[in-house]
Design an enzyme around this catalytic site. Structure first.
Site, mmCIF file in Angstrom:
data_model
loop_
_atom_site.group_PDB
_atom_site.id
_atom_site.type_symbol
_atom_site.label_atom_id
_atom_site.label_comp_id
_atom_site.label_asym_id
_atom_site.label_seq_id
_atom_site.Cartn_x
_atom_site.Cartn_y
_atom_site.Cartn_z
ATOM 1 N N ALA A 106 0.819 -1.212 0.000
ATOM 2 C CA ALA A 106 0.000 0.000 0.000
ATOM 3 C C ALA A 106 0.854 1.264 0.000
ATOM 4 C CB ALA A 106 -0.953 -0.002 1.192
ATOM 5 N N HIS A 165 -0.908 -7.987 3.407
ATOM 6 C CA HIS A 165 -0.449 -8.517 4.694
ATOM 7 C C HIS A 165 -1.282 -8.093 5.899
ATOM 8 C CE1 HIS A 165 1.893 -5.143 6.637
ATOM 9 N NE2 HIS A 165 1.860 -4.678 5.408
ATOM 10 N N CYS A 217 4.322 1.961 12.178
ATOM 11 C CA CYS A 217 5.292 2.740 11.414
ATOM 12 C C CYS A 217 5.813 3.918 12.213
ATOM 13 C CB CYS A 217 4.662 3.241 10.129
ATOM 14 S SG CYS A 217 3.741 1.958 9.303
HETATM 15 C C1 LIG Z 1 -0.223 -0.843 6.637
HETATM 16 C C2 LIG Z 1 -0.757 0.366 5.985
HETATM 17 C C3 LIG Z 1 -0.099 0.970 4.912
HETATM 18 C C4 LIG Z 1 1.225 0.453 4.395
HETATM 19 O O1 LIG Z 1 1.029 -0.737 3.691
HETATM 20 P P1 LIG Z 1 2.282 -1.619 3.241
HETATM 21 O O2 LIG Z 1 1.665 -2.646 2.348
HETATM 22 O O3 LIG Z 1 2.853 -2.186 4.488
HETATM 23 O O4 LIG Z 1 3.214 -0.732 2.512
HETATM 24 C C5 LIG Z 1 -0.658 2.067 4.339
HETATM 25 N N1 LIG Z 1 -1.820 2.573 4.784
HETATM 26 C C6 LIG Z 1 -2.491 2.032 5.809
HETATM 27 C C7 LIG Z 1 -3.780 2.611 6.244
HETATM 28 C C8 LIG Z 1 -1.979 0.905 6.453
HETATM 29 O O5 LIG Z 1 -2.633 0.385 7.473
#
Ligand SMILES: *Cc1c(COP(=O)(O)O)cnc(C)c1O
Length: 394
Positions: free
Chosen positions: A74, A204, A329
């Site tokens: 994402a 994931h 994060c």
């Molecule tokens: C986890 C998350 C992301 C990042 O996704 P990744 O696939 O780990 O890069 C972005 N936006 C939201 C709302 C998330 O929960």
């Protein structure tokens, strides 16, 4: 066997891979190893699996196969959507709109664009975490090229009214992007009914593999223009270069299929577990639910506890339960959560918060254990704080 480990309640950070997902992935690591871009039997086999997966993911959000671009997750999908639209629509304008509670994978690309001369309006949220639709309408300008509002928040689970937002954006002729990383497979998503033009997905958070996601890009009414952010090959219609990764993509599709097949029963089950935990915690004084009480992800409970430090609470709970105070994060940052402060929570309360992320593998017995441990730890910390207050007052 692994030694005894704490109960896992951090499903907004990531989830374990479903064994059925792993099973679907395995052949694509070994026998079916072809590069989907190769023009021979091995390539065709990989390509066929990939197109099947693309159809499956597209149909989960009422999109067409050709509207799904695979990405590494994402974060990359958000970057491609936001920077890709900004670059492609320079002739229309340089203004974007997003929301204070977005994930950093949306806020940071927006901040980057600001350094490149774009203007970004960051909408505040109401105390329940929802955006004010009138404020959104008022923020739209003739030079606005994109509105980016997440489907469901990763800290407090709040679900934004996407259909209403889509209607406003469409009637103003402005593209709508949504980060649906937390929403896919948990709540219904429909890019047609909700009038969404771009949607970021990841596997994931939904019992799929890490390192794979997708960006939905609308192809018709309107056809969204996008500038590639990764150059080097003709994959994904030239919009995202790089050899596609069939095991991850097949696993992603399987995870989405499983999520969708069990969406309603799983939502009901996790809501019951969440409500059970929340009911137990409310015997304490000074507990506050963060975010809208019902307009939230089924497995999300985010609570602030008065009079203690969230860090001390997390530490006390560590042997029993693996939880976070907020976004994985930003869990190493010392700032209070930007999401909770956007709700208007005082910094002390934003610091003293726990995000319980309940998922497919959790049971009622586990939630009982977590509730008891949380009550005990909060009470112990409050007593200790009171004792030290009395000592220092003497
Ligand atoms: C986890 C998350 C992301 C990042 O996704 P990744 O696939 O780990 O890069 C972005 N936006 C939201 C709302 C998330 O929960």
């Amino acid at each position: 066997m692994l030694a005894h480990r704490p109960i896992y309640l951090d499903c907004h950070a990531t989830t374990p891979l479903d064994p059925l997902v792993l099973e679907a992935m395995l052949p694509y690591f070994t026998e079916q190893f072809g590069n989907p871009a190769s023009a021979h039997q091995y390539g065709w086999e990989a390509e066929a699996a990939l197109e099947q997966a693309r159809r499956s993911i597209a149909s989960a959000i009422q999109a067409e196969s050709a509207e799904i671009l695979f990405t590494s997750g994402a974060t990359e999908a958000n970057n491609l959507a936001i920077k890709g639209v900004a670059e492609a629509y320079l002739a229309k304008g340089r203004h974007l709109i997003t929301v204070a509670t977005e994930h950093s994978a949306v806020l940071d690309p927006c901040r980057y664009l600001q350094t490149m001369g774009f203007e970004v309006t960051i909408l505040p949220v109401q105390p329940d975490g929802l955006i004010d639709l009138d404020q959104l309408t008022a923020a739209l300008r003739p030079d606005t090229v994109l509105v980016s509002v997440m489907a469901a928040n990763n800290e407090m689970g709040v679900i934004q009214p996407l259909a209403a937002i889509g209607k406003i954006c469409r009637s103003a002729d402005v593209l709508l992007h949504t980060d649906a990383a937390q929403a896919i497979g948990k709540i219904p998503l429909d890019v047609k009914a909700m009038q969404i033009d771009l949607m970021s997905l990841t596997a994931h958070k939904l019992y799929g593999p890490k390192g794979i996601g997708a960006l939905y890009v609308r192809r018709r009414s309107p056809r969204v223009q996008l500038a590639a952010q990764l150059h080097g090959g003709a994959q994904e219609r030239g919009l995202r270069a790089g050899t596609l990764y069939p095991p991850q993509i097949v696993g992603f599709a399987k995870a989405v299929e499983l999520g969708l097949a069990n969406l309603e029963t799983e939502a009901a089950r996790t809501i019951a577990l969440r409500d059970q935990l929340w009911q137990r915690l409310q015997v304490l004084d000074g507990v506050h639910l963060n975010g809208h009480p019902s307009q939230r992800l089924p497995g999300n409970l985010n609570v602030s506890f008065e009079g203690i430090s969230g860090q001390a609470l997390l530490l006390g709970l560590q042997p029993v339960v693996a939880v976070s105070s907020g976004s994985a994060c930003s869990s190493t940052r010392t700032q209070p959560s930007h999401v909770l402060t956007a709700l208007g929570r005082a910094p002390e309360l934003a610091y003293a918060s726990i995000r319980f992320g309940i998922g497919r593998l959790n049971t009622a017995a586990e939630l009982e254990q977590v509730a008891t441990a949380t009550l005990d730890t909060v009470r112990a910390l409050r007593t200790a704080n009171l004792a030290s207050d009395l000592t220092s007052a003497r």
